[in-house]
Design a protein around this motif. Structure first.
Motif, PDB file in Angstrom:
ATOM      1  N   ILE A 177      33.197  15.626  81.495  1.00 28.01           N
ATOM      2  CA  ILE A 177      32.146  15.419  80.503  1.00 28.01           C
ATOM      3  C   ILE A 177      31.886  16.756  79.829  1.00 28.01           C
ATOM      4  O   ILE A 177      31.725  17.788  80.497  1.00 28.01           O
ATOM      5  N   THR A 178      31.848  16.744  78.507  1.00 33.58           N
ATOM      6  CA  THR A 178      31.628  17.974  77.758  1.00 33.58           C
ATOM      7  C   THR A 178      30.135  18.268  77.635  1.00 33.58           C
ATOM      8  O   THR A 178      29.287  17.455  78.011  1.00 33.58           O
ATOM      9  N   SER A 179      29.842  19.432  77.087  1.00 33.66           N
ATOM     10  CA  SER A 179      28.445  19.787  76.865  1.00 33.66           C
ATOM     11  C   SER A 179      27.766  18.807  75.925  1.00 33.66           C
ATOM     12  O   SER A 179      26.558  18.578  76.009  1.00 33.66           O
ATOM     13  N   GLY A 180      28.547  18.205  75.048  1.00 36.91           N
ATOM     14  CA  GLY A 180      27.999  17.238  74.102  1.00 36.91           C
ATOM     15  C   GLY A 180      27.907  15.824  74.632  1.00 36.91           C
ATOM     16  O   GLY A 180      27.426  14.925  73.940  1.00 36.91           O
ATOM     17  N   GLY A 181      28.402  15.621  75.850  1.00 36.58           N
ATOM     18  CA  GLY A 181      28.300  14.306  76.475  1.00 36.58           C
ATOM     19  C   GLY A 181      29.523  13.430  76.313  1.00 36.58           C
ATOM     20  O   GLY A 181      29.534  12.281  76.795  1.00 36.58           O
ATOM     21  N   SER A 182      30.572  13.923  75.677  1.00 39.33           N
ATOM     22  CA  SER A 182      31.804  13.145  75.579  1.00 39.33           C
ATOM     23  C   SER A 182      32.482  13.090  76.937  1.00 39.33           C
ATOM     24  O   SER A 182      32.467  14.075  77.687  1.00 39.33           O
ATOM     25  N   THR A 183      33.076  11.954  77.224  1.00 38.30           N
ATOM     26  CA  THR A 183      33.698  11.762  78.533  1.00 38.30           C
ATOM     27  C   THR A 183      35.158  11.328  78.404  1.00 38.30           C
ATOM     28  O   THR A 183      35.565  10.750  77.392  1.00 38.30           O
ATOM     29  N   ALA A 184      35.892  11.624  79.440  1.00 39.14           N
ATOM     30  CA  ALA A 184      37.279  11.164  79.549  1.00 39.14           C
ATOM     31  C   ALA A 184      37.559  10.923  81.022  1.00 39.14           C
ATOM     32  O   ALA A 184      37.002  11.630  81.884  1.00 39.14           O
ATOM     33  N   TYR A 185      38.409   9.939  81.320  1.00 36.73           N
ATOM     34  CA  TYR A 185      38.643   9.524  82.697  1.00 36.73           C
ATOM     35  C   TYR A 185      40.124   9.410  83.014  1.00 36.73           C
ATOM     36  O   TYR A 185      40.941   9.150  82.134  1.00 36.73           O
TER      37      TYR A 185
END
Length: 117
Positions: A53-61
């Motif tokens: 999760i990035t500082s901006g709230g984007s996620t990847a799994y």
């Protein structure tokens, strides 16, 4: 320096749910700027990405957990979470919290999750 402490691991049956937490301390004034992630390592296997999760709230799994696991963060509490649903025996592993700050990776000591009937 950043210290990371994971908690919430345990033993549960297939199909169950669990939430892991990762509390950050130390250089925590930068917590909201850090990209953070969860990794896991099963016995006899290499460590693999669960999600980030990035500082901006984007996620990847990772492919193996997509649709079942959710990463979130509470910047006010300096805490990272991993909600795990529909757990499978193959999710059994030690789960590690990771933080990236100014090009340096920090790791927690891990929390063990065992999924077994």
């Amino acid at each position: 320096q950043v210290q990371l402490v994971e908690s919430g691991g345990g033993l549960l049956q297939p199909g169950g749910s669990l939430r892991l937490s990762c509390a950050a301390s130390g250089n925590i004034f930068s917590f909201n700027t850090m990209t953070m992630g969860w990794y896991r390592q099963a016995p006899g296997k290499e460590r693999e990405l669960v999600g980030v999760i990035t500082s901006g709230g984007s996620t990847a799994y990772g492919d193996s957990v997509k649709g079942r696991f959710t990463i979130s963060r509470d910047n006010a509490k300096n805490t990272l979470y991993l909600q795990m649903n529909s757990l499978k025996p193959e999710d059994t592993a030690v789960y590690y919290c990771q933080a990236l700050l100014r090009g340096v990776n920090y790791w927690g000591r891990g929390t063990r999750v065992t999924v077994s009937s």
